[in-house]
Design a protein around this motif. Structure first.
Motif, PDB file in Angstrom:
ATOM      1  N   ASP A  66       1.020  -1.154  -0.087  1.00 56.15           N
ATOM      2  CA  ASP A  66      -0.087  -0.079  -0.003  1.00 56.15           C
ATOM      3  C   ASP A  66       0.770   1.208   0.111  1.00 56.15           C
ATOM      4  OD1 ASP A  66      -1.883  -1.684   0.055  1.00 56.15           O
ATOM      5  OD2 ASP A  66      -2.345  -1.388   2.436  1.00 56.15           O
ATOM      6  N   ALA A  70      -1.207   6.730  -1.081  1.00 58.48           N
ATOM      7  CA  ALA A  70      -2.693   6.824  -1.245  1.00 58.48           C
ATOM      8  C   ALA A  70      -2.921   7.321  -2.800  1.00 58.48           C
ATOM      9  CB  ALA A  70      -3.325   7.775  -0.214  1.00 58.48           C
ATOM     10  N   THR A  71      -3.972   6.896  -3.401  1.00 53.10           N
ATOM     11  CA  THR A  71      -4.261   7.549  -4.737  1.00 53.10           C
ATOM     12  C   THR A  71      -5.623   7.937  -4.683  1.00 53.10           C
ATOM     13  OG1 THR A  71      -4.909   5.244  -5.436  1.00 53.10           O
ATOM     14  CG2 THR A  71      -2.726   5.793  -5.878  1.00 53.10           C
ATOM     15  N   ASN A  72      -5.797   9.036  -5.576  1.00 53.06           N
ATOM     16  CA  ASN A  72      -7.139   9.517  -5.535  1.00 53.06           C
ATOM     17  C   ASN A  72      -7.897   9.345  -7.123  1.00 53.06           C
ATOM     18  OD1 ASN A  72      -6.109  10.807  -3.233  1.00 53.06           O
ATOM     19  ND2 ASN A  72      -6.192  12.795  -4.079  1.00 53.06           N
ATOM     20  N   LYS A  85      -7.426   9.065   2.290  1.00 53.77           N
ATOM     21  CA  LYS A  85      -8.719   8.427   1.677  1.00 53.77           C
ATOM     22  C   LYS A  85      -8.215   7.899   0.240  1.00 53.77           C
ATOM     23  CE  LYS A  85     -13.540   8.404   0.871  1.00 53.77           C
ATOM     24  NZ  LYS A  85     -14.781   9.261   0.498  1.00 53.77           N
ATOM     25  N   ASP A  86      -7.954   6.645   0.152  1.00 55.90           N
ATOM     26  CA  ASP A  86      -7.462   6.031  -1.018  1.00 55.90           C
ATOM     27  C   ASP A  86      -8.554   5.555  -1.826  1.00 55.90           C
ATOM     28  OD1 ASP A  86      -4.908   4.503  -2.172  1.00 55.90           O
ATOM     29  OD2 ASP A  86      -6.383   3.267  -2.589  1.00 55.90           O
ATOM     30  N   VAL A  87      -8.309   5.835  -3.348  1.00 58.59           N
ATOM     31  CA  VAL A  87      -9.657   5.339  -4.112  1.00 58.59           C
ATOM     32  C   VAL A  87      -9.925   3.932  -3.937  1.00 58.59           C
ATOM     33  CG1 VAL A  87      -8.043   4.999  -6.155  1.00 58.59           C
ATOM     34  CG2 VAL A  87     -10.426   5.884  -6.550  1.00 58.59           C
ATOM     35  N   ASN A  88      -9.000   3.081  -3.874  1.00 54.09           N
ATOM     36  CA  ASN A  88      -9.211   1.769  -3.645  1.00 54.09           C
ATOM     37  C   ASN A  88      -9.311   1.107  -2.454  1.00 54.09           C
ATOM     38  OD1 ASN A  88      -9.119   1.373  -6.459  1.00 54.09           O
ATOM     39  ND2 ASN A  88      -6.622   1.433  -6.355  1.00 54.09           N
ATOM     40  N   LEU A  89      -8.612   1.614  -1.612  1.00 55.08           N
ATOM     41  CA  LEU A  89      -8.555   1.148  -0.088  1.00 55.08           C
ATOM     42  C   LEU A  89      -9.443   1.988   1.019  1.00 55.08           C
ATOM     43  CD1 LEU A  89      -4.715   1.105   0.037  1.00 55.08           C
ATOM     44  CD2 LEU A  89      -6.113  -0.834  -0.118  1.00 55.08           C
ATOM     45  N   TYR A 120      -4.932   0.694   6.420  1.00 55.84           N
ATOM     46  CA  TYR A 120      -6.490   0.743   5.982  1.00 55.84           C
ATOM     47  C   TYR A 120      -7.308  -0.120   6.370  1.00 55.84           C
ATOM     48  CZ  TYR A 120      -4.253   3.872   2.425  1.00 55.84           C
ATOM     49  OH  TYR A 120      -3.787   4.707   1.846  1.00 55.84           O
ATOM     50  N   SER A 159      -6.135  -3.604   5.288  1.00 56.82           N
ATOM     51  CA  SER A 159      -4.468  -4.018   4.859  1.00 56.82           C
ATOM     52  C   SER A 159      -3.575  -3.042   5.633  1.00 56.82           C
ATOM     53  CB  SER A 159      -4.529  -3.811   3.290  1.00 56.82           C
ATOM     54  OG  SER A 159      -4.488  -2.569   3.124  1.00 56.82           O
TER      55      SER A 159
END
Lengths: 210, 338
Positions: free
Chosen positions: A118, A142-144, B107-111, B127, B130
């Motif tokens: 992650d 983290a991805t947006n 804030k993750d788009v997948n997690l 998360y 995970s």
């Protein structure tokens, strides 16, 4: 009509020297100030107006450049695919959780975790820039944005993460058909980056992005 | 036996034979109709999102393929039931890992929602489902590694953090070397600074394969865990059983270019840059369960093939996958109206 031999006129050599001197000095100061306008941030590039809005410009994040495009730590690694080893990538050492921005508008084509981490998520953007196929933003915590999303220049796409033994963001142009898209020189990055720096001689601190 | 006796026998048993034939035919017909009705009532699924790498394979060599034995052509999908919420436990986890700083909330788009902890020595992201952890500023220290011993160390360490390791089975390991601030895979045991252990498990006795490894950990020569990614699958619950594509048919699909590359070895960090391969030799066909990135989607069986190719005079190894559930059970992609 009497012909005048210019070469024999008194003071000709001095005048020629002065002419050449002033001509050259007229050129070099322009280049010096040209270079000077790149100091700082992407705003300098916008002033010059040489970069298409569809092509990368500015920095992806803030921090210190820790590896240049041909640094030996990891950017000299990819002979299998790149062949020449000229990887158009820079590492920006930055604290974990620092915002990472799109340096070009385009479509997100990949968003995946490297080795299930992650802390090392990777985004690929296909820009609209002619000849440039992909722009990579790697090691994000983290991805947006999701695959298929359209991202705009300056949009925050994630937060910086870690790969290897130190936190940094890997920013890269690649699969370019046109080699003019150099990540180590303006106009696609705000200042010139030593191609082999790794890490101490890089000496570039980025205080604002994109 | 004379003709009269034969005639009497036929007269006596014809009715019974005919009745038996009718009953058997009916039973078979009912079974087929029931099976068809049962499968036609199965809910439609989204095709598995297999493709991680957009690689064009120009030609496939299938000569080394052999049909696997004892294949079960009816397998259930699974729902991943995750009861854990690591987010709630993240302060305690950070404390156990020696990180005292407050987290950055993400804030993750997948997690989804996450907490990001870091200090000078380590980084931790937590998360809901995970956890990833990485020690920083690692120094090279060469040594010989025993993968089973290292796996036990890793499992014990994860248990000490309060994580459930009961499902973890060692699936594979790779040696890694530290070069500057980079950690890269090495084939040379003399160059190894740490060992990376991949853990997995099986569903319906079919092994799991994934492009997002559920759990892995690295251990250095001093027995210290230098990084881990923990992604439990909880107790996957079997859902409906779906008929699977037969071997011959999947080979046709593979040859028509429907296979997706889900793993590449031999290109280090740059696998995603590979856009095409001239020729891939495929072998070792098998069924596996594919763990999607989005755990809310059912876990589906897929056909998997190993592959070998040469890129710029270097050997690379690929894993290709295709959906195993018959195509009629997948939702069709939506079409845009003009």
């Amino acid at each position: 009509m009497k012909k005048i031999n210019l070469k024999t006129r008194p003071g000709f050599k001095l005048k020629l020297f002065l002419f050449v001197f002033f001509a050259l000095s007229a050129i070099f100061p322009i280049q010096a100030s040209y270079a000077a306008t790149y100091q700082g941030t992407a705003r300098a590039i916008v002033q010059i107006g040489r970069v298409s809005s569809n092509c990368p410009q500015g920095w992806a994040t803030t921090g210190s450049i820790t590896q240049g495009p041909m640094g030996h730590t990891s950017h000299g690694e990819p002979p299998v695919l790149i062949g020449s080893g000229e990887l158009e990538a820079i590492d920006i050492g930055t604290p974990i959780g620092t915002p990472v921005y799109a340096t070009v508008s385009g479509r997100v084509t990949e968003n995946f975790k490297n080795k299930g981490s992650d802390l090392d998520q990777r985004i690929t953007v296909a820009p609209n820039c002619p000849g440039l196929e992909v722009v990579y933003y790697w090691h994000l915590s983290a991805t947006n944005v999701s695959v298929g999303d359209t991202v705009l220049f300056g949009q925050q796409i994630g937060l910086s993460g870690v790969e290897g033994t130190g936190p940094h963001t890997h920013y890269q142009f690649n699969k370019y058909k046109d080699r003019s898209y150099s990540i180590s020189d303006p106009p696609h990055v705000p200042v010139s980056i030593p191609r082999y720096c790794d890490p101490t001689p890089c000496g570039i601190t980025i205080t604002s992005a994109p | 036996m004379n003709l009269t006796a034969i005639s009497q026998f036929i007269k006596k048993y014809t009715g019974m034979i005919l009745a038996s034939a009718v009953i058997i035919t009916l039973v078979i017909a009912i079974t087929i109709i029931y099976q068809n009705k049962k499968t036609s009532q199965l809910p439609l699924l989204k095709p598995p999102q297999l493709a991680l790498f957009s690689i064009k394979i120009k030609s496939l060599d299938t000569q080394n393929l052999k049909e696997p034995k004892n294949i079960i052509y009816l397998l259930p999908t699974y729902a991943s039931e995750l009861n854990s919420d690591f987010l709630k436990e993240s302060p305690a986890l950070a404390s156990k890992l020696g990180i005292s700083k407050n987290p950055i909330q993400t804030k993750d788009v997948n997690l989804g929602q996450g907490n990001l902890y870091s200090d000078q020595n380590s980084v931790l992201s937590v998360y809901k489902n995970s956890i990833s952890y990485q020690k920083l500023n690692l120094k090279p220290q060469k040594g010989k590694f025993d993968k089973d011993q290292a796996a036990e160390i890793a499992k014990k360490y994860l248990s000490s953090l309060g994580l459930d390791t009961s499902f973890l089975n060692l699936a594979g390991s790779t040696l890694e070397t530290i070069v500057g601030d980079n950690i890269v895979e090495t084939q040379d045991p003399n160059q190894a600074d740490q060992i990376n252990l991949n853990f997995s498990y099986a569903l319906s006795e079919v092994p799991i394969i994934t492009n997002s490894l559920p759990t892995n950990a690295s251990v250095d020569i001093s027995g210290q865990v230098t990084s881990f990614n923990f992604r439990p699958l909880g107790n996957p619950k079997p859902l409906n059983k779906y008929p699977l594509i037969k071997y011959d048919e999947v080979i046709q699909h593979l040859q028509s270019g429907k296979g997706s590359v889900i793993l590449i070895e031999g290109l280090g960090s740059y696998a995603s840059q590979l856009s095409s391969i001239d020729k891939v030799t495929v072998y070792n066909p098998r069924l596996a369960y594919f763990i999607p990135q989005d755990l809310s989607a059912p876990i589906q069986p897929v056909w998997v093939f190993d592959g070998q190719a040469t890129v710029n005079n270097s050997q690379i190894y690929l894993t290709l996958a295709l959906p195993a559930i018959q195509e009629k059970f997948f939702t069709k992609p939506s079409t845009l109206s003009p």
